[in-house]
Design a protein around this motif. Structure first.
Motif, PDB file in Angstrom:
ATOM      1  N   THR A 194     -25.359  22.231  -6.677  1.00 40.80           N
ATOM      2  CA  THR A 194     -25.756  21.360  -5.371  1.00 40.80           C
ATOM      3  C   THR A 194     -24.404  20.458  -5.065  1.00 40.80           C
ATOM      4  OG1 THR A 194     -27.518  20.898  -7.059  1.00 40.80           O
ATOM      5  CG2 THR A 194     -27.810  20.305  -4.488  1.00 40.80           C
ATOM      6  N   ARG A 195     -24.451  19.881  -3.876  1.00 41.91           N
ATOM      7  CA  ARG A 195     -23.115  19.314  -3.382  1.00 41.91           C
ATOM      8  C   ARG A 195     -23.786  17.875  -3.666  1.00 41.91           C
ATOM      9  NH1 ARG A 195     -20.891  19.578   2.143  1.00 41.91           N
ATOM     10  NH2 ARG A 195     -22.819  18.366   3.115  1.00 41.91           N
ATOM     11  N   VAL A 196     -22.792  17.088  -4.260  1.00 40.20           N
ATOM     12  CA  VAL A 196     -22.699  15.780  -4.688  1.00 40.20           C
ATOM     13  C   VAL A 196     -21.575  15.025  -3.998  1.00 40.20           C
ATOM     14  CG1 VAL A 196     -23.196  14.123  -6.418  1.00 40.20           C
ATOM     15  CG2 VAL A 196     -23.834  16.425  -6.846  1.00 40.20           C
ATOM     16  N   ARG A 197     -22.079  13.752  -3.266  1.00 34.67           N
ATOM     17  CA  ARG A 197     -21.209  12.995  -2.550  1.00 34.67           C
ATOM     18  C   ARG A 197     -20.112  12.299  -3.512  1.00 34.67           C
ATOM     19  NH1 ARG A 197     -19.308   9.041   0.530  1.00 34.67           N
ATOM     20  NH2 ARG A 197     -18.792   9.439   2.754  1.00 34.67           N
ATOM     21  N   GLN A 198     -18.872  12.390  -3.420  1.00 37.95           N
ATOM     22  CA  GLN A 198     -18.142  11.707  -4.251  1.00 37.95           C
ATOM     23  C   GLN A 198     -18.134  10.258  -3.980  1.00 37.95           C
ATOM     24  OE1 GLN A 198     -14.510  13.631  -3.257  1.00 37.95           O
ATOM     25  NE2 GLN A 198     -14.739  14.915  -4.847  1.00 37.95           N
ATOM     26  N   SER A 199     -17.636   9.058  -4.845  1.00 38.05           N
ATOM     27  CA  SER A 199     -17.785   7.749  -4.416  1.00 38.05           C
ATOM     28  C   SER A 199     -16.746   7.560  -3.588  1.00 38.05           C
ATOM     29  CB  SER A 199     -17.909   7.001  -5.920  1.00 38.05           C
ATOM     30  OG  SER A 199     -16.342   7.319  -6.313  1.00 38.05           O
ATOM     31  N   GLU A 200     -16.830   6.480  -2.728  1.00 43.44           N
ATOM     32  CA  GLU A 200     -15.933   6.031  -1.852  1.00 43.44           C
ATOM     33  C   GLU A 200     -14.377   5.967  -2.403  1.00 43.44           C
ATOM     34  OE1 GLU A 200     -15.993   5.756   1.426  1.00 43.44           O
ATOM     35  OE2 GLU A 200     -18.118   6.218   1.459  1.00 43.44           O
ATOM     36  N   LYS A 201     -14.624   5.453  -3.862  1.00 36.84           N
ATOM     37  CA  LYS A 201     -13.488   5.227  -4.592  1.00 36.84           C
ATOM     38  C   LYS A 201     -12.580   6.377  -4.849  1.00 36.84           C
ATOM     39  CE  LYS A 201     -12.012   2.702  -8.540  1.00 36.84           C
ATOM     40  NZ  LYS A 201     -12.326   2.282 -10.059  1.00 36.84           N
ATOM     41  N   GLU A 202     -13.321   7.647  -5.272  1.00 34.24           N
ATOM     42  CA  GLU A 202     -12.745   8.804  -5.338  1.00 34.24           C
ATOM     43  C   GLU A 202     -12.173   9.435  -4.359  1.00 34.24           C
ATOM     44  OE1 GLU A 202     -14.983  11.666  -8.364  1.00 34.24           O
ATOM     45  OE2 GLU A 202     -16.359  10.239  -7.718  1.00 34.24           O
ATOM     46  N   ILE A 203     -13.062   9.152  -3.131  1.00 35.45           N
ATOM     47  CA  ILE A 203     -12.771   9.842  -1.729  1.00 35.45           C
ATOM     48  C   ILE A 203     -11.162   9.202  -1.430  1.00 35.45           C
ATOM     49  CG2 ILE A 203     -13.222   9.977   0.569  1.00 35.45           C
ATOM     50  CD1 ILE A 203     -16.202  10.421  -0.562  1.00 35.45           C
ATOM     51  N   ALA A 204     -11.398   7.720  -1.361  1.00 38.41           N
ATOM     52  CA  ALA A 204      -9.983   7.037  -1.170  1.00 38.41           C
ATOM     53  C   ALA A 204      -8.567   7.668  -1.898  1.00 38.41           C
ATOM     54  CB  ALA A 204     -10.276   5.524  -1.223  1.00 38.41           C
ATOM     55  N   LYS A 205      -8.934   7.605  -3.058  1.00 38.96           N
ATOM     56  CA  LYS A 205      -8.023   8.091  -4.066  1.00 38.96           C
ATOM     57  C   LYS A 205      -7.490   9.487  -3.691  1.00 38.96           C
ATOM     58  CE  LYS A 205      -6.610   8.254  -8.900  1.00 38.96           C
ATOM     59  NZ  LYS A 205      -7.044   9.532  -9.816  1.00 38.96           N
ATOM     60  N   LEU A 206      -8.499  10.491  -3.446  1.00 42.41           N
ATOM     61  CA  LEU A 206      -8.123  11.862  -3.059  1.00 42.41           C
ATOM     62  C   LEU A 206      -7.442  11.919  -1.573  1.00 42.41           C
ATOM     63  CD1 LEU A 206     -11.181  13.624  -4.488  1.00 42.41           C
ATOM     64  CD2 LEU A 206      -9.046  14.036  -5.420  1.00 42.41           C
ATOM     65  N   ARG A 207      -7.931  10.866  -0.825  1.00 43.55           N
ATOM     66  CA  ARG A 207      -7.342  11.011   0.449  1.00 43.55           C
ATOM     67  C   ARG A 207      -5.904  10.832   0.498  1.00 43.55           C
ATOM     68  NH1 ARG A 207     -11.711   7.660   3.312  1.00 43.55           N
ATOM     69  NH2 ARG A 207     -13.000   9.354   4.558  1.00 43.55           N
ATOM     70  N   SER A 208      -5.413   9.844  -0.278  1.00 39.96           N
ATOM     71  CA  SER A 208      -4.083   9.484  -0.271  1.00 39.96           C
ATOM     72  C   SER A 208      -3.119  10.742  -0.460  1.00 39.96           C
ATOM     73  CB  SER A 208      -3.943   8.379  -1.282  1.00 39.96           C
ATOM     74  OG  SER A 208      -4.084   8.743  -2.669  1.00 39.96           O
ATOM     75  N   ASN A 209      -3.729  11.588  -1.031  1.00 37.01           N
ATOM     76  CA  ASN A 209      -2.815  12.990  -1.128  1.00 37.01           C
ATOM     77  C   ASN A 209      -2.663  13.866   0.244  1.00 37.01           C
ATOM     78  OD1 ASN A 209      -2.750  12.731  -3.923  1.00 37.01           O
ATOM     79  ND2 ASN A 209      -4.429  13.657  -4.113  1.00 37.01           N
ATOM     80  N   VAL A 210      -3.603  13.188   0.956  1.00 33.91           N
ATOM     81  CA  VAL A 210      -3.364  13.996   2.377  1.00 33.91           C
ATOM     82  C   VAL A 210      -3.180  13.017   3.587  1.00 33.91           C
ATOM     83  CG1 VAL A 210      -4.822  15.446   4.142  1.00 33.91           C
ATOM     84  CG2 VAL A 210      -5.547  15.347   1.714  1.00 33.91           C
ATOM     85  N   GLY A 211      -1.931  13.099   4.017  1.00 37.55           N
ATOM     86  CA  GLY A 211      -1.441  12.216   4.829  1.00 37.55           C
ATOM     87  C   GLY A 211      -1.741  12.753   6.473  1.00 37.55           C
ATOM     88  N   MET A 212      -1.987  11.678   7.343  1.00 37.66           N
ATOM     89  CA  MET A 212      -2.429  12.191   8.607  1.00 37.66           C
ATOM     90  C   MET A 212      -1.728  11.375   9.847  1.00 37.66           C
ATOM     91  SD  MET A 212      -6.163  13.166   9.988  1.00 37.66           S
ATOM     92  CE  MET A 212      -6.497  13.669  11.614  1.00 37.66           C
ATOM     93  N   VAL A 213      -1.340  12.086  10.574  1.00 36.09           N
ATOM     94  CA  VAL A 213      -0.747  11.274  11.733  1.00 36.09           C
ATOM     95  C   VAL A 213      -1.572  11.830  13.197  1.00 36.09           C
ATOM     96  CG1 VAL A 213       1.502  11.027  13.305  1.00 36.09           C
ATOM     97  CG2 VAL A 213       1.533  11.755  10.510  1.00 36.09           C
ATOM     98  N   PHE A 214      -1.825  10.756  13.960  1.00 35.26           N
ATOM     99  CA  PHE A 214      -2.972  10.806  15.015  1.00 35.26           C
ATOM    100  C   PHE A 214      -1.977  10.973  16.254  1.00 35.26           C
ATOM    101  CE2 PHE A 214      -4.826   8.862  11.456  1.00 35.26           C
ATOM    102  CZ  PHE A 214      -5.937   9.327  11.381  1.00 35.26           C
ATOM    103  N   GLN A 215      -2.967  11.428  17.306  1.00 40.17           N
ATOM    104  CA  GLN A 215      -2.606  11.678  18.577  1.00 40.17           C
ATOM    105  C   GLN A 215      -1.996  10.070  19.160  1.00 40.17           C
ATOM    106  OE1 GLN A 215      -5.339  13.379  21.111  1.00 40.17           O
ATOM    107  NE2 GLN A 215      -4.261  13.068  22.951  1.00 40.17           N
ATOM    108  N   SER A 216      -2.789   9.094  19.068  1.00 43.05           N
ATOM    109  CA  SER A 216      -2.550   8.058  19.567  1.00 43.05           C
ATOM    110  C   SER A 216      -1.829   7.044  18.648  1.00 43.05           C
ATOM    111  CB  SER A 216      -3.785   7.261  20.025  1.00 43.05           C
ATOM    112  OG  SER A 216      -4.962   7.356  18.861  1.00 43.05           O
ATOM    113  N   PHE A 217      -1.086   7.497  17.556  1.00 47.99           N
ATOM    114  CA  PHE A 217      -0.220   6.968  16.734  1.00 47.99           C
ATOM    115  C   PHE A 217      -1.166   6.071  15.700  1.00 47.99           C
ATOM    116  CE2 PHE A 217       1.622   5.818  21.155  1.00 47.99           C
ATOM    117  CZ  PHE A 217       2.002   7.250  21.191  1.00 47.99           C
ATOM    118  N   ASN A 218      -1.889   5.078  16.240  1.00 48.00           N
ATOM    119  CA  ASN A 218      -2.562   4.061  15.350  1.00 48.00           C
ATOM    120  C   ASN A 218      -1.942   3.341  14.346  1.00 48.00           C
ATOM    121  OD1 ASN A 218      -4.466   5.713  16.666  1.00 48.00           O
ATOM    122  ND2 ASN A 218      -5.616   6.731  14.930  1.00 48.00           N
ATOM    123  N   LEU A 219      -0.884   2.740  14.770  1.00 50.39           N
ATOM    124  CA  LEU A 219      -0.264   1.815  14.025  1.00 50.39           C
ATOM    125  C   LEU A 219      -0.887   0.628  13.905  1.00 50.39           C
ATOM    126  CD1 LEU A 219       3.559   2.443  15.025  1.00 50.39           C
ATOM    127  CD2 LEU A 219       2.485   3.500  13.012  1.00 50.39           C
TER     128      LEU A 219
END
Lengths: 215, 263
Positions: B82-107
């Motif tokens: 069954t799918r279990v949502r990861q904690s916000e802390k885990e998600i934030a940590k894993l997200r740092s492995n995935v860089g993203m650049v947006f259409q509107s720069f978002n600086l």
């Protein structure tokens, strides 16, 4: 022409000090309290937000003077003897807090969602997003409203005289009752209130400069 | 960190996503190998950007699984599958492995270029300020903007802002970079400088997924092209083959319309 006012100036200055003290305690703590619960309301949601909303609607929908009366007369009847000064300061804190919390909530919610997305995409957690991205941007937007609210609440300190707490307006009424020189006394007191409120606008414009950046 | 070179860097398995009644992603599955560059093309509303946002969990997928370097992102499966949502802390940590650049720069408009780049490494990775500054200088040099280090984003052109956004994402040393129509908001004459920066990254072997409308760029930079429509992958393959000899009627139509708009 202003002989009565000037001869009682030391007395008015004492009243002004008491007004500033009330403002610092009531409006100062109320603003800090409001900022905290406003940010919490915007960022936490759920039961916390519901509770804060009830508080805001309850406080905001009733005049501050009525809250002062309630605190002054009701609390002792409930067996809570906190003294008239603390009753009015408590009312000022709660009243200021309700308005400031809405200013803070509005400012936090007006930070564009894409700013939060890009912070999330960098792996930042909720706390860091709030601290480093949302609050600094919300701060800039909320300064004019916060100044406005602070000035209004400083002037609302004059209400405390109604429940017998001594401050500038109370002092003015005493002198008028003694001398009947209503015009010059209240004109002078008006100038003192202006001198108390005006520095706030200078502080606010300095803060606006400090947080200024172009979009 | 997964050391198995055979494990794909990104695995998207049967991704479904709806916004209310609107089905945006309808069972998307694909893998991205290490160092591979994937370009995703397709008409507006085909689900490209939503897919990209799902890949770093900015959008939560309703069903399916996303693995980055072998690790599930957003939802894990427990013993009962069954799918279990990861904690916000885990998600934030894993997200740092995935860089993203947006259409509107978002600086971040309230911070300087340097702060934009160092903010996340300092607050997330707890890197020393001096080290973060050194790395920011290196990255800015790489995207040709070292002289803008103390400027605020509003003082930069769109192309410069987008290059800073690329440097900011790279500062987290991600395993994957996602680009969401990064040239769409730019003046035509500023597009080149951003595409050049992305090409450089591709040459360095960065794994990338690029959503773009720049067909020539997609052909030049990507190893594989994915064409999406109505929340599905319609066709995928080598960009040279796909753009010159499309199989599906839908891609033919898309390319025809696209080319005729530039004729």
């Amino acid at each position: 022409m202003f002989d009565v006012f000037f001869s009682n100036l030391p007395y008015f200055m004492k009243g002004a000090v008491q007004t500033v003290w009330l403002a610092l305690a009531g409006v100062g703590f109320g603003t800090i309290f409001g900022l905290i619960i406003g940010v919490a309301n915007a960022s936490m949601g759920g039961g916390v937000a519901k509770f804060i909303n009830v508080y805001v609607f309850l406080i905001r929908g009733i005049p501050v003077l009525v809250w002062m009366f309630l605190a002054y007369y009701m609390l002792p009847q409930l067996g809570l003897i906190i003294g008239d000064l603390f009753a009015v300061i408590g009312s000022l804190i709660l009243y200021t807090g309700a308005f400031v919390s809405e200013i803070a909530r509005g400012a936090v919610l007006s930070v564009p969602k894409h700013q939060i997305d890009s912070a999330k995409a960098l792996g930042m957690n909720k706390f860091n997003i709030l601290r480093l991205v949302i609050i600094p941007q919300a701060m800039k937007m909320s300064i004019p409203s916060l100044l406005n609210n602070s000035v209004m609440m400083i002037k609302a300190t004059a209400y405390v005289s109604v429940v017998g707490v001594w401050e500038l307006t109370y002092a003015a009424r005493e002198v008028v009752e003694r001398t009947l020189a209503a015009f010059q006394v209240f004109f002078g007191v008006m100038c003192i209130y202006f001198l108390i409120c005006y520095p706030l606008t200078i502080v606010a414009s300095q803060l606006e400069k400090r947080y200024s950046y172009e979009h | 960190m997964n050391t198995d070179k055979e494990v794909p860097m990104i695995q998207a398995k049967e991704i479904h996503k709806s916004f209310g009644d609107l089905k945006v992603l309808n069972g998307i599955s694909f893998n991205v190998k290490r160092g591979e560059v994937i370009a995703i093309i397709g008409p507006s509303g085909s689900g490209k950007s939503t897919l990209l946002r799902c890949l770093n969990f900015l959008e939560e997928h309703d069903n399916g699984e996303i693995l980055i370097d072998g690790d599930p992102l957003g939802y894990s499966l427990n013993e009962n599958k069954t799918r279990v949502r990861q904690s916000e802390k885990e998600i934030a940590k894993l997200r740092s492995n995935v860089g993203m650049v947006f259409q509107s720069f978002n600086l971040f408009p309230h911070r300087s270029v340097k702060d934009n780049i160092t903010m996340a490494p300092i607050s997330v990775k707890k890197i020393k300020i001096s080290e973060a500054n050194k790395s920011a200088k290196k990255l800015l040099d790489k995207v040709g903007l070292l002289d803008k280090i103390d400027e605020f984003p509003s003082r930069l052109s769109g192309g410069q802002q987008q290059r800073v956004a690329i440097a900011r994402a790279l500062a987290m040393e991600p395993k994957v970079m996602l680009f969401d129509e990064v040239t769409s908001a730019l003046d035509p004459e500023l597009v080149g400088e951003v595409l050049y920066a992305i090409k450089q990254l591709a040459e360095e072997g960065m794994t990338m997924v690029i959503v773009t409308h720049e067909m020539q760029f997609a052909m030049d930079v990507s190893n594989r092209l994915i064409f999406m429509d109505s929340g599905k992958i319609i066709e995928e393959g080598s960009p040279q083959v796909l753009l010159k000899n499309p199989n599906s009627k839908r891609l033919k139509e898309f390319l025809h319309r696209f080319r005729s708009s530039f004729a």
